[in-house]
Design an enzyme around this catalytic site. Structure first.
Site, PDB file in Angstrom:
ATOM      1  N   SER B  48       3.783   8.714   5.795  1.00  0.00           N
ATOM      2  CA  SER B  48       4.264   8.356   4.482  1.00  0.00           C
ATOM      3  C   SER B  48       4.520   6.732   4.498  1.00  0.00           C
ATOM      4  O   SER B  48       4.737   6.369   3.309  1.00  0.00           O
ATOM      5  CB  SER B  48       5.486   8.981   4.200  1.00  0.00           C
ATOM      6  N   HIS B  52      12.077   4.216   8.112  1.00  0.00           N
ATOM      7  CA  HIS B  52      13.566   5.305   7.890  1.00  0.00           C
ATOM      8  C   HIS B  52      14.860   4.718   8.367  1.00  0.00           C
ATOM      9  O   HIS B  52      14.829   3.605   9.149  1.00  0.00           O
ATOM     10  CB  HIS B  52      13.363   6.483   8.869  1.00  0.00           C
ATOM     11  N   GLU B 347       6.941  11.009  17.605  1.00  0.00           N
ATOM     12  CA  GLU B 347       6.550  11.275  16.424  1.00  0.00           C
ATOM     13  C   GLU B 347       7.593  10.603  15.130  1.00  0.00           C
ATOM     14  O   GLU B 347       8.286   9.733  15.764  1.00  0.00           O
ATOM     15  CB  GLU B 347       6.749  12.883  16.177  1.00  0.00           C
ATOM     16  N   SER B 348       7.479  10.873  14.029  1.00  0.00           N
ATOM     17  CA  SER B 348       8.573  10.188  13.273  1.00  0.00           C
ATOM     18  C   SER B 348       9.980  10.409  14.012  1.00  0.00           C
ATOM     19  O   SER B 348      10.307  11.491  14.494  1.00  0.00           O
ATOM     20  CB  SER B 348       8.673  11.179  11.871  1.00  0.00           C
ATOM     21  N   CYS B 447     -12.073   4.524  -7.901  1.00  0.00           N
ATOM     22  CA  CYS B 447     -13.427   4.890  -7.708  1.00  0.00           C
ATOM     23  C   CYS B 447     -13.683   5.183  -6.422  1.00  0.00           C
ATOM     24  O   CYS B 447     -14.962   5.693  -5.853  1.00  0.00           O
ATOM     25  CB  CYS B 447     -14.440   3.842  -8.568  1.00  0.00           C
ATOM     26  N   CYS B 452     -18.022  -0.696  -4.601  1.00  0.00           N
ATOM     27  CA  CYS B 452     -18.090  -1.580  -3.415  1.00  0.00           C
ATOM     28  C   CYS B 452     -18.597  -1.023  -2.202  1.00  0.00           C
ATOM     29  O   CYS B 452     -18.857  -1.892  -1.306  1.00  0.00           O
ATOM     30  CB  CYS B 452     -16.600  -2.196  -3.618  1.00  0.00           C
TER      31      CYS B 452
END
Lengths: 416, 486
Positions: B48, B52, B347-348, B447, B452
């Site tokens: 995300s 934190h 991990e998180s 897009c 590009c």
């Protein structure tokens, strides 16, 4: 080029594709001088530069041309005139006051126009917009990107392909890939009818024995690095995949031809109101947007199936812009409404003072039907159609003579 | 090429890159070995992007401690490394009475961890984020958003600037230790490397590397989280991350909405234990769930705003059915693997905690041998000059200084050729298409490279003198082209 100074001109055209080129020529013919055309590519022509197949110009020139040939007819004429074409120049800002900011290698240019013509074309819908489940390997290309790699960059993108979506570019790429030695296994279309033109089904698929499966879609993309396979499922009437119908097709390339979206990011900066149905501007019969002096035509306004109509639309726009510059334009208080069988009309608003040709598309194929235009219950025009399909844009004339009030004109389709 | 080092770090995620950067403060020869063609290819880049505050983790855990430290220290690090971030604060929104005790418990936990927290009402929610729904919320002002790619890349580039070697596309296949020489031999698909120290920062592969080191007691349980990315046109509707009240058992923090520093919105992640450590698939059922859950707190979630999906995999030490969070394992096991620091199950909040984790690694090394300060260490990493966020006057000056700023390559994000060239000629010499994307944001817009991608591919090929079929999209063997047409 003088930097830092505002370039003042009559008309600024953004995009030198088929719409922009046609508009520039028609403006010149109408006596407008001081036209500046801005193009982000190194040369004009727009998307036609990569459309090396033929089939362009039948309506307009009565002969079949390749995309570059069609574009060149306009480019040559523009080149003979003192119309200023700035290439390699990307517009990065527009204001409702019609000030345009352009980035190019020579510097940041500021232009002030009396009118702006938006002819930026459209972009392709992507996998992300569709949310196709599965992994995200290399080997998934939109049809236009694949076409650009092959036709402009001499770059081959795969060996064994599946095509999702029966849009015209997808079918044209099916043929193009086949001609270059790629095995094209099949084209899958989620709708129960093709979304491209019948002639492309014949010339690009049937002639090369490429099967087209309607009511099918990709339900999984497999491959952690390069594409390895796609899972195809049949869909029901609600376009929902039917469990148990999955089949895996091994392939290294997936081409997406799943729709085009008018490219209106700049229009929003100019405070132009967009139509959620077309994703293009709301315009009146003069192709004027909600911002006075900003006009739009071509694929930036509505996605066309034939470039001939793009040129025609831009020329009609140019005539209105000429009138706008010379004498001003009347207001357009009458809105055009549609029933739910019609996806949209262009224009969405009219003045009521002129005969207007309305462009429209149906949502689903309809046989033997009548399109009627009504105002306050009174019929203004009718047109009979043996067959209406979403792939083909239609036109109907709305005569000014019957219009008596400013209340909305309604377009309806009835079955015969 | 040099193949003997004082310290060999396995894994170039955010933790490996942070360890490399912090260790570069000492006189050591350091290398980072990474199986992918770029840093940040796995968990570190697929999340995300939230810095934190530190209230989600149990008091006295390393997770809580390092998260709070990492959050507090981030401003200084971000300034040194030119990493874009925003202290937006965050809302954990609750609905109905049953959410209140959970929020209060979270608040108590946060306060115990030293995190500033406040319980706020609906009016506060509407004032902070008018388009977000919720009856009440927990407000955490110290939460921030950051670009996890930019952060990891910045750490790695700064490490490289200070002499760390990044050995990309090299996958570790075996590790052996010679007691006499006190040297590790780390075998990879490209040959053997030797090192006095080995640091396991292998994330999803940390259990395997741990086993190769002789510490055979960990199992990573891959837990996938899927996301949607929304178009920038709705980005302004969500000024700060908004989370639901977390449920304890799942192993995640609940499906939330997070603005990115670049103005998009992320919706996700889901929480699904899977067997593979490499399956980043998006699935039909989870996409549906994301829309349903996300719409509850953010009613503006419409399909027309979707521009892409992605997924990340959490390297969890807690299996399905247990869920929750196991504390970070950061250990030295002299009996089994001398001169090795073993990091498992990071991990998180590993992204937030990466610098404190790196400091802990250094402490563990210092317990065994003294380290000498490298007086030449330079903590500064120059950032990219970006064109799009400048005023027209500044843009004009940029083009005057370098005409490449006048060539717009990516129209959705307004990225110029100068930026693309800077990205292609990056210090880590990464030359994948997504490597360029993460460095300068081309192809990230609505897009998705339709305009590009062909130009960028062409620029990479010409700058790097590559044949078409050598160009990789992202991972190893992800060839974008098969050759020329004729």
């Amino acid at each position: 080029m003088i930097m830092g100074e505002k370039i003042v001109c009559k008309v600024i055209i953004i995009g030198a594709g088929p719409a922009g080129l046609a508009a520039a020529l028609k403006l010149w013919e109408g006596g407008v001088r001081d036209i500046v055309m801005l193009e982000r590519e190194a040369s004009p022509g727009g998307i036609l530069r990569q459309c090396i197949h033929d089939g362009f110009g039948l309506t307009r020139f009565g002969e079949t041309l390749s995309g570059p040939e069609y574009a060149q007819k306009f480019i040559d004429q523009v080149a003979k005139l003192p119309i200023r074409l700035i290439t390699n120049a990307t517009v990065i800002d527009i204001t409702p006051q019609k000030i345009v900011t352009v980035a190019c290698r020579e510097g940041l240019l500021t232009l002030q126009g009396e009118a702006i013509i938006l002819t930026m074309g459209c972009r392709e819908r992507t996998r992300g917009a569709l949310s196709i489940p599965g992994e995200r390997p290399a080997g998934v290309f939109t049809a236009g990107v694949a076409q650009s790699y092959i036709n402009l960059k001499n770059t081959m993108i795969g060996t064994d392909a599946i095509i999702l979506g029966s849009g015209d570019i997808g079918m044209i790429m099916a043929r193009r890939l086949t001609l270059e030695g790629v095995k094209v296994q099949a084209v899958f279309e989620i709708q129960p009818y093709p979304s491209g033109l019948p002639r492309n089904i014949e010339q690009c698929l049937n002639d090369y024995d490429i099967p087209l499966y309607l009511s099918h879609t990709v339900t999984k993309i497999k491959g952690g690095s390069r594409l390895e396979a796609v899972e195809i499922s049949e869909v029901d009437a609600n376009l929902t995949p039917i469990a148990g119908t999955q089949r895996e097709y091994k392939c290294d390339t997936l081409i997406l031809s799943v729709g085009l979206i008018p490219e209106n990011e700049l229009s929003k900066l100019g405070e132009v109101v967009l139509d959620p149905r077309t994703k293009g501007a709301v315009v009146d019969e003069f192709f004027q947007t909600s911002t006075a002096g900003i006009f739009a035509a071509g694929n930036v306004l509505q996605v066309h199936d034939l470039v001939d109509f793009v040129s025609l639309e831009a020329e009609n726009l140019a005539a209105s812009v000429t009138r706008y510059l010379n004498e001003g334009l009347p207001s357009s208080p009458i809105s055009i409404e549609t029933d739910n069988k019609i996806s949209h009309t262009i224009p969405q608003k009219i003045s009521g003072q002129n005969d207007v040709t309305l462009a429209f598309r149906c949502r689903v194929p309809i046989n033997n039907c009548t399109v009627t235009l009504l105002q306050e219950g009174k019929t203004l025009a009718t047109k009979h159609y043996k067959k209406l399909i979403p792939a083909e844009m239609q036109h109907i004339l709305l005569p000014a003579s019957g219009i008596t009030t400013n209340s909305a004109v309604r377009m309806v389709i009835t079955l015969d | 090429m040099q193949n003997a080092f004082d310290v060999l770090i396995i894994g170039a995620g955010v933790v490996g890159s942070a360890v490399a950067r912090e260790l570069a403060r000492y006189k050591l020869s350091i290398a980072v070995v990474e199986k992918n063609p770029d840093v940040c290819c796995e968990t570190s880049g697929r999340n995300s992007g939230v810095l934190h505050a530190g209230y989600n983790n149990e008091p006295d855990s390393l997770m809580a401690k390092f998260c709070v430290q990492g959050n507090r220290g981030f401003d200084a690090v971000a300034t040194e490394l030119s990493v874009p971030y925003k202290r937006t604060g965050k809302l954990v929104v609750g609905f109905g009475e049953e959410d209140m005790p959970k929020l209060l418990a979270l608040k108590a936990q946060g306060e115990q961890n030293g995190v500033p927290m406040e319980l706020v009402d609906r009016a506060f929610i509407k004032q902070k984020a008018p388009h977000v729904d919720g009856d009440f919320a927990l407000w955490s002002p110290s939460t921030a958003i950051l670009n996890p790619f930019q952060y990891t890349i910045a750490l790695a580039e700064n490490a490289a600037k200070n002499g760390v070697s990044f050995l990309l596309k090299q996958e570790v296949t075996a590790i052996s230790y010679n007691k006499n020489d006190q040297l590790y031999t780390v075998s990879t698909n490209c040959g053997d490397l030797t090192s006095r120290w080995v640091i396991n920062c292998a994330g999803l592969g940390s259990d395997k590397i741990s086993t190769m080191l002789g510490i055979d007691e960990y199992t990573i349980y891959p837990c996938r989280g899927e996301y949607f990315i929304l178009d920038q046109s709705v980005g302004s509707l969500l000024p700060l991350p908004v989370y639901p009240v977390p449920s304890i058992k799942t192993g995640g923090l609940g499906i939330h909405l997070t603005p990115t520093v670049d103005g998009n919105i992320l919706v996700g992640p889901s929480t699904e234990y899977i067997d593979s450590r490499e399956d980043y698939s998006s699935t039909q059922d989870t996409m549906k769930l994301l829309i349903e859950d996300g719409s509850r707190i953010f009613p503006h979630l419409k399909k027309e705003y979707f521009i892409r999906n992605f997924a990340g995999i959490r390297p969890k030490l807690t299996p399905k059915g247990v869920g929750g969070f196991h504390d970070f394992v950061i250990e030295r096991r002299d009996d089994l693997a001398p001169h090795a620091v073993n990091l498992v199950g990071i991990e998180s909040p590993g992204l937030t905690a990466s610098i404190p984790i790196a400091m802990r690694v250094i402490e563990l090394i210092k317990e065994v041998e003294p380290l000498t300060i490298n007086p030449l260490f330079d903590p500064i990493r120059e950032g990219f000059t970006t064109f799009n966020d400048k005023t027209h006057e500044e843009q004009a000056a940029l083009i005057d200084s370098n005409p490449d700023y006048g060539e717009i390559i990516c129209r959705c994000e307004c990225i110029t050729k100068a930026e693309v060239l800077a990205a292609i000629n990056n210090p880590l010499r990464v030359d994948t298409v997504t490597g360029i994307k993460y460095r300068c944001r081309t192809m990230m817009g609505r897009c998705q490279g339709g305009y590009c991608q062909t130009r960028i591919a062409e620029l990479i090929l010409s700058e790097k003198h590559k044949a078409r079929q050598e160009l990789l999209y992202n991972r190893q063997n992800s060839m974008l082209f098969t050759g020329t047409v004729r």
